[in-house]
Structure formats: structure tokens, C-alpha cells
Design a protein around this motif. Structure first.
Motif, PDB file in Angstrom:
ATOM      1  N   PRO A 128      -1.688  -3.262   0.385  1.00 26.53           N
ATOM      2  CA  PRO A 128      -1.364  -4.111   1.533  1.00 26.53           C
ATOM      3  C   PRO A 128       0.040  -4.709   1.401  1.00 26.53           C
ATOM      4  O   PRO A 128       0.216  -5.817   0.896  1.00 26.53           O
ATOM      5  N   ILE A 129       1.022  -3.979   1.896  1.00 24.95           N
ATOM      6  CA  ILE A 129       2.407  -4.465   1.799  1.00 24.95           C
ATOM      7  C   ILE A 129       2.917  -4.997   3.128  1.00 24.95           C
ATOM      8  O   ILE A 129       4.008  -5.592   3.177  1.00 24.95           O
ATOM      9  N   ASP A 130       2.170  -4.787   4.200  1.00 30.61           N
ATOM     10  CA  ASP A 130       2.573  -5.312   5.504  1.00 30.61           C
ATOM     11  C   ASP A 130       1.319  -5.441   6.367  1.00 30.61           C
ATOM     12  O   ASP A 130       0.203  -5.154   5.926  1.00 30.61           O
ATOM     13  N   GLN A 131       1.495  -5.897   7.598  1.00 30.20           N
ATOM     14  CA  GLN A 131       0.345  -6.125   8.473  1.00 30.20           C
ATOM     15  C   GLN A 131      -0.419  -4.838   8.749  1.00 30.20           C
ATOM     16  O   GLN A 131      -1.661  -4.830   8.755  1.00 30.20           O
ATOM     17  N   ASN A 132       0.295  -3.734   8.992  1.00 33.60           N
ATOM     18  CA  ASN A 132      -0.395  -2.481   9.295  1.00 33.60           C
ATOM     19  C   ASN A 132      -1.218  -1.982   8.116  1.00 33.60           C
ATOM     20  O   ASN A 132      -2.363  -1.550   8.279  1.00 33.60           O
ATOM     21  N   SER A 133      -0.653  -2.018   6.922  1.00 36.97           N
ATOM     22  CA  SER A 133      -1.407  -1.534   5.763  1.00 36.97           C
ATOM     23  C   SER A 133      -2.561  -2.476   5.418  1.00 36.97           C
ATOM     24  O   SER A 133      -3.598  -2.026   4.909  1.00 36.97           O
ATOM     25  N   ALA A 197       1.280   3.028   8.685  1.00 41.22           N
ATOM     26  CA  ALA A 197       1.237   2.259   7.446  1.00 41.22           C
ATOM     27  C   ALA A 197       1.641   3.128   6.260  1.00 41.22           C
ATOM     28  O   ALA A 197       2.384   2.684   5.369  1.00 41.22           O
ATOM     29  N   ALA A 198       1.166   4.387   6.229  1.00 37.70           N
ATOM     30  CA  ALA A 198       1.540   5.290   5.141  1.00 37.70           C
ATOM     31  C   ALA A 198       3.039   5.567   5.163  1.00 37.70           C
ATOM     32  O   ALA A 198       3.683   5.633   4.104  1.00 37.70           O
ATOM     33  N   GLU A 199       3.606   5.709   6.347  1.00 44.28           N
ATOM     34  CA  GLU A 199       5.052   5.936   6.443  1.00 44.28           C
ATOM     35  C   GLU A 199       5.833   4.751   5.888  1.00 44.28           C
ATOM     36  O   GLU A 199       6.803   4.920   5.130  1.00 44.28           O
ATOM     37  N   THR A 200       5.420   3.548   6.253  1.00 42.22           N
ATOM     38  CA  THR A 200       6.094   2.359   5.739  1.00 42.22           C
ATOM     39  C   THR A 200       6.019   2.305   4.217  1.00 42.22           C
ATOM     40  O   THR A 200       7.006   2.033   3.527  1.00 42.22           O
ATOM     41  N   TYR A 201       4.827   2.585   3.674  1.00 48.89           N
ATOM     42  CA  TYR A 201       4.640   2.533   2.225  1.00 48.89           C
ATOM     43  C   TYR A 201       5.487   3.586   1.515  1.00 48.89           C
ATOM     44  O   TYR A 201       6.180   3.283   0.526  1.00 48.89           O
ATOM     45  N   ILE A 202       5.461   4.824   2.005  1.00 48.92           N
ATOM     46  CA  ILE A 202       6.227   5.896   1.362  1.00 48.92           C
ATOM     47  C   ILE A 202       7.717   5.575   1.399  1.00 48.92           C
ATOM     48  O   ILE A 202       8.439   5.741   0.399  1.00 48.92           O
ATOM     49  N   THR A 222      -6.444 -10.604   7.189  1.00 43.20           N
ATOM     50  CA  THR A 222      -5.725  -9.835   8.201  1.00 43.20           C
ATOM     51  C   THR A 222      -6.559  -8.660   8.681  1.00 43.20           C
ATOM     52  O   THR A 222      -6.624  -8.367   9.880  1.00 43.20           O
ATOM     53  N   ALA A 223      -7.210  -7.976   7.752  1.00 41.46           N
ATOM     54  CA  ALA A 223      -8.057  -6.838   8.119  1.00 41.46           C
ATOM     55  C   ALA A 223      -9.185  -7.275   9.044  1.00 41.46           C
ATOM     56  O   ALA A 223      -9.486  -6.598  10.044  1.00 41.46           O
ATOM     57  N   ARG A 224      -9.824  -8.404   8.742  1.00 40.03           N
ATOM     58  CA  ARG A 224     -10.892  -8.907   9.606  1.00 40.03           C
ATOM     59  C   ARG A 224     -10.354  -9.275  10.980  1.00 40.03           C
ATOM     60  O   ARG A 224     -10.996  -9.001  12.003  1.00 40.03           O
ATOM     61  N   GLU A 225      -9.193  -9.906  11.019  1.00 40.37           N
ATOM     62  CA  GLU A 225      -8.603 -10.282  12.304  1.00 40.37           C
ATOM     63  C   GLU A 225      -8.295  -9.040  13.147  1.00 40.37           C
ATOM     64  O   GLU A 225      -8.516  -9.026  14.368  1.00 40.37           O
ATOM     65  N   LEU A 226      -7.799  -7.985  12.494  1.00 35.87           N
ATOM     66  CA  LEU A 226      -7.492  -6.755  13.226  1.00 35.87           C
ATOM     67  C   LEU A 226      -8.761  -6.006  13.618  1.00 35.87           C
ATOM     68  O   LEU A 226      -8.814  -5.370  14.681  1.00 35.87           O
ATOM     69  N   ASP A 227      -9.807  -6.091  12.779  1.00 39.76           N
ATOM     70  CA  ASP A 227     -11.101  -5.497  13.141  1.00 39.76           C
ATOM     71  C   ASP A 227     -11.593  -6.063  14.474  1.00 39.76           C
ATOM     72  O   ASP A 227     -12.197  -5.346  15.287  1.00 39.76           O
ATOM     73  N   ASP A 228     -11.349  -7.351  14.675  1.00 37.36           N
ATOM     74  CA  ASP A 228     -11.900  -8.055  15.837  1.00 37.36           C
ATOM     75  C   ASP A 228     -10.880  -8.269  16.948  1.00 37.36           C
ATOM     76  O   ASP A 228     -11.160  -8.982  17.909  1.00 37.36           O
ATOM     77  N   TYR A 229      -9.690  -7.655  16.819  1.00 33.74           N
ATOM     78  CA  TYR A 229      -8.653  -7.903  17.825  1.00 33.74           C
ATOM     79  C   TYR A 229      -9.111  -7.353  19.167  1.00 33.74           C
ATOM     80  O   TYR A 229      -9.466  -6.175  19.275  1.00 33.74           O
TER      81      TYR A 229
END
Length: 253
Positions: A128-133, A197-202, A222-229
Motif C-alpha cells: 500500500p504505497i498510495d490510495q489505489n494500491s 496501482a501496479a503501474e504506480t508501484y512498478i 482506506t480499503a474499507r472506505e473504497l469498498d463502500d464508496y
């Protein structure tokens, strides 16, 4: 050309589901996340999740129409003997998942570039290095036991890695990525963001600089918030269909 003038086949079984899936194929091609005439998407259409729509064998994603999609029964041993039989690896992988994982209503498997680079690393986890990941924190699994093409035995093995309903993405080591969800919109949106997210990480790894990791607490929050967005995946697919309606409306036919 307006939609009203198209020779649409709205009497086809599961027509709206077909349209959603055809849109996903075409947009995946636009994003260059497809691979030649390989890769497959499927969508369960019965309550048990064992009858599903899937792309026909070796048709380019950019040409798939709603009426092209095969209707397949995961329990039918004669599937590969039918005249319009699917790709054998599609049957092996998607058939096994729809038989064994009722919660996997929609299944999308691609060899997209950045997810496949991730799948080729010795450690194929997405940190988890950013919001997307962070969206995928504790929600993806890595298959490190690649056993060759996904014929029936390999498909059965892979399907067991999706037993936990919380797991929505399987990084298929030395292979690609497989994403599941509740609908075409849900699954396509997740596949799109996993590739981003993979592109950002690579690319972050390319810099050789230290990475700023999110804490487990914030990543899970963050993952829970995005699950329920609310409604984002539905709106994402609706916007893509609106663009295709203007530019290549034959996808609905």
C-alpha cells in the motif's frame, strides 16, 4: 448512428448483462490490457453462479458484440464438444471458478503489462504505497505455484485460492492477474484500478528511491472506505457505455 436505429438483439437472454460484458471487452482493448485473441471474461447469470456468459474462442476483444457471447454451464461435461466450444483454458479456469466459488459472479483474467510485471517479481504482493494500491490491502492473493496453461486441473487448483470472499484479486505468479466481483461494473472497475496501482508501484521501484508505505491501519481503513464508496463502479461502466454508444454502438448488437 443512434442506438434506436441499431439492429439490437434485446430478445437475447440476459441482454443487458451481455451489453455490459461487451463494453468491458472493448474498453479493455482500448486500454491495451488484452493480449492478442487470448484472455477471457465471464459473468454468472443464474442464482447458483454456475451458468455463465463468456467470450467466444479467439475473437479479438475490440470486436466482441453482445450477441457473440457464449452461454455455458459449468457442470456440463460436454462443453468442449459443442461446435462453438470455448477456448480450453477459458473453460478450465472460468469453469472451475464458477463451479467452486459462487461469490465470484464475474471473473476477468488478463495479461496486462504492469500486473504481469508484478506477477513476475519474486515478491508479487502489492504494497500500500498510495490510495489505489491501498484498495487491495488484504484483498489480493498471490499464486506462486504456476503449473502451466490453465487447463482443467490447473483451473481447479487456482479456484481454491479464491475461497475467501474477501479476496478479490489473484496475482497469478509468472502469468497475469485474475479479478472477481459482484457484477461487470464492480469487476471491471477493480481490474482497472489494480492495473493502475501496479503501474504506480512498478514505476516507483524504477526510481530506486525508498518507498513511503501506508500503515496497516490506514491501508485497511482506506480499503474499507473504497469498498463502500457509493456508485463509482456503476458510474464508471455507464460512462464507458455512453462513449461506446456514440463511437462504436455495434457492441450492443
Amino acid at each position: 448512428m443512434s442506438i434506436a436505429r441499431l439492429p439490437v438483439h434485446s430478445n437475447l437472454p440476459y441482454y443487458e448483462e451481455r451489453v455490459d460484458l461487451a463494453c468491458a471487452f472493448r474498453w479493455t482493448a482500448r486500454l491495451n490490457m488484452h493480449e492478442a485473441v487470448a484472455n477471457h471474461f465471464s459473468l454468472a447469470v443464474d442464482d447458483e453462479g454456475r451458468r455463465f456468459l463468456m467470450n467466444p474462442n479467439q475473437v479479438h476483444f475490440s470486436r466482441v458484440k453482445a450477441s457473440d457471447l457464449l452461454l455455458i454451464d459449468a457442470d456440463d461435461p460436454e462443453t468442449m464438444n459443442r461446435p462453438d466450444a470455448p477456448d480450453p483454458t477459458a473453460w478450465g479456469l472460468h469453469g472451475a471458478i464458477h463451479r467452486n466459488c459462487a461469490h465470484a459472479r464475474c471473473v476477468m483474467h488478463v495479461h496486462s503489462i504492469h500486473a504481469t510485471v508484478l506477477a513476475s517479481l519474486a515478491d508479487s504482493r502489492l504494497p500500500p504505497i498510495d490510495q489505489n494500491s491501498a484498495m487491495f490491502f488484504n484483498r489480493h492473493v498471490v499464486d506462486g505455484l504456476y503449473g502451466g496453461l490453465a487447463f482443467e486441473e490447473e483451473g481447479e487448483r487456482c479456484s481454491k485460492l479464491l475461497a475467501d470472499p474477501k479476496v478479490k484479486v489473484m496475482v497469478m505468479g509468472n502469468h497475469g492477474v485474475l479479478v472477481i466481483g459482484d457484477s461487470v461494473a464492480d469487476t471491471f472497475n477493480r481490474m482497472y484500478y489494480f492495473e493502475r496501482a501496479a503501474e504506480t508501484y512498478i514505476k516507483a521501484l524504477w526510481t530506486g528511491r525508498p518507498l513511503r508505505m501506508l500503515s496497516d491501519e490506514i491501508a485497511e481503513k482506506t480499503a474499507r472506505e473504497l469498498d463502500d464508496y457509493p456508485g463509482q463502479a456503476i458510474r464508471h461502466l455507464a460512462e464507458l457505455k455512453a462513449i461506446l454508444d456514440e463511437q462504436e454502438p455495434e457492441y450492443r448488437s
